[in-house]
Design an enzyme around this catalytic site. Structure first.
Site, PDB file in Angstrom:
ATOM      1  N   ASP A 104       1.087  -1.443   0.183  1.00  0.00           N
ATOM      2  CA  ASP A 104      -0.043   0.249  -0.150  1.00  0.00           C
ATOM      3  C   ASP A 104       0.451   1.156  -0.055  1.00  0.00           C
ATOM      4  OD1 ASP A 104      -2.399   1.290  -0.113  1.00  0.00           O
ATOM      5  OD2 ASP A 104      -3.135   0.017   1.223  1.00  0.00           O
ATOM      6  N   ASP A 206      -3.342   5.018  -2.106  1.00  0.00           N
ATOM      7  CA  ASP A 206      -3.578   5.527  -1.362  1.00  0.00           C
ATOM      8  C   ASP A 206      -4.078   5.786  -1.185  1.00  0.00           C
ATOM      9  OD1 ASP A 206      -5.146   5.201   1.170  1.00  0.00           O
ATOM     10  OD2 ASP A 206      -4.154   6.905   1.591  1.00  0.00           O
ATOM     11  N   GLU A 248      -6.312   4.031  -5.776  1.00  0.00           N
ATOM     12  CA  GLU A 248      -7.898   3.992  -5.161  1.00  0.00           C
ATOM     13  C   GLU A 248      -8.178   5.084  -5.486  1.00  0.00           C
ATOM     14  OE1 GLU A 248      -9.799   4.668  -0.522  1.00  0.00           O
ATOM     15  OE2 GLU A 248      -7.726   5.792  -1.135  1.00  0.00           O
ATOM     16  N   HIS A 322     -11.023  -2.625   3.551  1.00  0.00           N
ATOM     17  CA  HIS A 322     -10.860  -2.305   4.676  1.00  0.00           C
ATOM     18  C   HIS A 322     -11.990  -1.219   5.255  1.00  0.00           C
ATOM     19  CE1 HIS A 322      -8.471   0.201   2.684  1.00  0.00           C
ATOM     20  NE2 HIS A 322      -7.830   0.224   3.585  1.00  0.00           N
ATOM     21  N   ASP A 323     -12.659  -0.731   4.118  1.00  0.00           N
ATOM     22  CA  ASP A 323     -13.411   0.468   4.213  1.00  0.00           C
ATOM     23  C   ASP A 323     -14.877   0.577   3.993  1.00  0.00           C
ATOM     24  OD1 ASP A 323     -10.488   1.689   4.769  1.00  0.00           O
ATOM     25  OD2 ASP A 323     -10.846   2.741   2.858  1.00  0.00           O
TER      26      ASP A 323
HETATM   27  C1  GLC Z   1      -7.627   5.239   2.114  1.00  0.00           C
HETATM   28  C2  GLC Z   1      -7.933   3.829   3.535  1.00  0.00           C
HETATM   29  C3  GLC Z   1      -7.835   4.198   4.590  1.00  0.00           C
HETATM   30  C4  GLC Z   1      -7.688   5.220   4.726  1.00  0.00           C
HETATM   31  C5  GLC Z   1      -7.555   6.285   4.066  1.00  0.00           C
HETATM   32  C6  GLC Z   1      -6.291   8.017   3.978  1.00  0.00           C
HETATM   33  O1  GLC Z   1      -9.319   5.761   1.679  1.00  0.00           O
HETATM   34  O2  GLC Z   1      -8.142   3.104   1.863  1.00  0.00           O
HETATM   35  O3  GLC Z   1      -8.261   3.133   5.534  1.00  0.00           O
HETATM   36  O4  GLC Z   1      -8.285   5.822   6.009  1.00  0.00           O
HETATM   37  O5  GLC Z   1      -7.627   6.454   2.624  1.00  0.00           O
HETATM   38  O6  GLC Z   1      -5.411   6.937   4.283  1.00  0.00           O
END
Ligand code: GLC
Ligand code: CA
Length: 559
Positions: A104, A206, A248, A322-323
């Site tokens: 990540d 991310d 993402e 995980h979100d």
């Molecule tokens: C992304 C991650 C999340 C995190 C955010 C800030 O959305 O998937 O878990 O809190 O970024 O890094």
């Protein structure tokens, strides 16, 4: 002359990726927190499932304000997860099993404990000042503008030392890096190369759509330099290597997806887009207020993305991470048809065009955590939102209901390995409670039952390796306005794969479009195999199957 788009293949087109949330996967030393040796000990499990790539949520040194998405040292492993030697061992053991490891990459922001930020905040003259985004207070002494943090409140925090505000689009302990500074970009590329040299198979990036932000114009996503930075990163780091990169990008549209993942763009392999997630959210309260699930809308989003990236770009396919809530809790039927609906969801997703991602535990049908008290939650977002929503008048009961449906801790409870103590996750006290249903939902039981969800996933993963029509077939949706049935075909040369599914707990009878009538071979089903596609079809609750048939002419067109 006949025009046909040439298929350019990549090894990751066929792969299935498995996301590991290290904190909750497997604890090797009894401290209640999952770790790298724990992951290594489960590689055989992943291999048995057919996984060729794993994506690890952050494993770096971090004060864990946001479970590792706040990094204080990009080139060190968090002590609670292990050491660099443990990481190298994981890579080596994974390689022995033909499994690649994706890290990540969290480079929109760092932790406030990262030495760059410690020096940046120390003085306006620091050579690191410009590594972050500092602004003078507004005339009334308040924040420079109205930008808000995803975790609630202003995105600006005043730092007493220098009397200026710094930007944090997430928690105040996650200051945003200043990507306009070439030194920042250079330092990040160097760090990426250091990991690539160690032998990783790529990066999940991310909130990468934030890095081109223009704060003074309140532009956060899709800033003017976003794609230039990604192209530069590609050239400076992974572009010369055969790795997988996935961004993402909550803001992505089909148009921007082609910029990110277009084959001649030299940016990323693919992106995660979230339109199928956000179209289910409330316009005012977002995910904290639930709305009834609307299949017609979901289908329109899935099809739109399949069509948009049919000839260029590439889709990343996922129901959960995980979100997000657990897939079967969100889109399936945990009470009535937990097994059928979990298999149905997997069938629909894995036979679309793109690379599927499985979130740990999804393959055994893990469900949302049924917490009843705010004290059971650990997630910074949930805890912040609890405070803000209660201040704004929401009742604690309503908040817990929303958090149980859409909060992030739902999918972060420990992986359920066995029916033993703590689901076999730890011999100590788990950092977050184990979901009580581990007595029946666990990997050990799933692996020994030939009709389990796990074996269904295993089959889907192996089908991808065997049938090019699943990887490259042209997508076509059917019955778009049907409220319960999701239907599509994938066609390659003379083969057509027809996928039919029922998203309801009732038996649904409907007419199949004439052009789909055929008899073929059932590749997969969640009741008994079906091989005839007839004018009138009946699908039992959450039934789903795929039939492979020969059709006349190339690409299914009559020649
Ligand atoms: C992304 C991650 C999340 C995190 C955010 C800030 O959305 O998937 O878990 O809190 O970024 O890094
Ligand atoms: Ca541990």
């Amino acid at each position: 002359m006949e025009l046909r788009s040439t298929i350019r293949t990549a090894w990751w087109h066929k792969a299935t990726v498995y996301q590991v949330y290290p904190r909750s996967f497997a604890d090797s030393n009894g401290d209640g927190v999952g770790d790298l040796p724990g992951i290594t000990s489960k590689l055989e499990y992943l291999k048995a499932l057919g996984i060729e790539l794993i994506w690890l949520s952050p494993i770096y040194a971090s004060p864990m304000d946001d479970n590792g998405y706040d990094i204080s040292d990009y080139q060190a492993v968090a002590p609670e997860f292990g050491t660099l030697a443990d990481f190298d061992e994981l890579l080596a053991q994974a390689r022995l099993r033909n499994i690649g490891v994706i890290l990540d990459l969290v480079v929109n922001h760092t932790s406030d404990e990262h030495p760059w930020f410690v020096q940046s905040r120390a003085s306006k003259q620091s050579p690191f000042r410009d590594y972050y985004i500092w602004r003078k207070p507004a005339d009334d002494g308040g924040p420079p503008n109205n930008l808000t943090s995803s975790f609630g409140g202003s995105a600006w925090t005043l730092d007493e030392t220098t009397g200026e505000y710094y930007l944090h689009l997430f928690s105040r302990r996650q200051p945003d890096l200043n990507w306009e500074n070439p030194n920042v970009r250079g330092a990040i590329y160097q760090m990426m190369n250091w990991w690539l040299e160690r032998g990783i198979a790529g990066f999940r990036m991310d909130v990468i759509d934030y890095i081109g932000k223009q704060v003074d114009q309140a532009i956060v996503t899709d800033g003017p330099h976003l794609h230039a930075y990604l192209h530069e990163m590609n050239r400076a780091t992974f572009g010369s290597r055969d790795v997988l990169t996935v961004g993402e990008t909550w803001s992505a549209t089909p148009g921007s997806a082609l910029l990110y993942s277009g084959r001649d763009r030299e940016e990323l392999s693919m992106i995660f887009q979230f339109e199928h997630v956000t179209q289910q959210w409330d316009e005012i309260y977002g995910k904290w207020r639930s709305r009834p699930f609307d299949l017609i809308k979901l289908k329109s989003v899935l099809s739109k993305w399949q069509y948009a990236l049919a000839d260029d770009g590439w889709n990343a396919l996922f129901w959960g991470n995980h979100d997000l809530p657990r897939a079967v809790s969100k889109y399936g039927d945990v009470k009535g048809y937990p097994v059928e609906s979990a298999k149905m969801l997997a069938t629909v997703l894995h036979l679309l065009k793109g690379t599927p991602f499985i979130y740990q535990g999804e393959e055994i049908g893990m469900t949302n955590a049924p917490f009843t008290k705010i004290e059971q939650y650990r997630d910074i977002e949930t805890l912040n939102m609890h405070r803000l929503h209660l201040e704004a008048g929401l009742s604690p009961e309503d908040f817990i209901k929303g958090a149980n449906e859409n909060g992030r801790d739902n999918a972060r409870t420990p992986m359920q390995w066995t029916s033993g103590a703590n689901a076999g996750f730890t011999t100590g006290i788990p950092w977050i409670e184990v979901n009580k249903n581990y007595a029946t939902i666990n990997a050990e039981a799933a692996m020994s039952d030939e009709h389990s969800i796990w074996n269904h996933y295993r089959k889907l993963i192996s089908l991808r390796k065997a049938y090019p029509v699943i990887i490259y077939g042209r997508f076509q949706s059917y019955l778009d306005q049907h409220p319960d049935v999701l239907a599509y075909t994938r066609t390659l040369d003379t083969q057509r794969l027809t996928v039919l599914s029922n998203f309801s707990a009732r038996t649904i009878t409907f007419d199949l479009p004439h052009e789909l009538l055929a008899t073929g071979r059932c590749l997969i089903s969640n009741y008994d195999p079906v091989d005839a596609l007839k004018t009138t079809m009946s699908l039992r609750p959450y039934e789903a199957f795929a039939v492979l048939a020969e059709v006349a002419g190339r690409d299914g067109t009559k020649s």
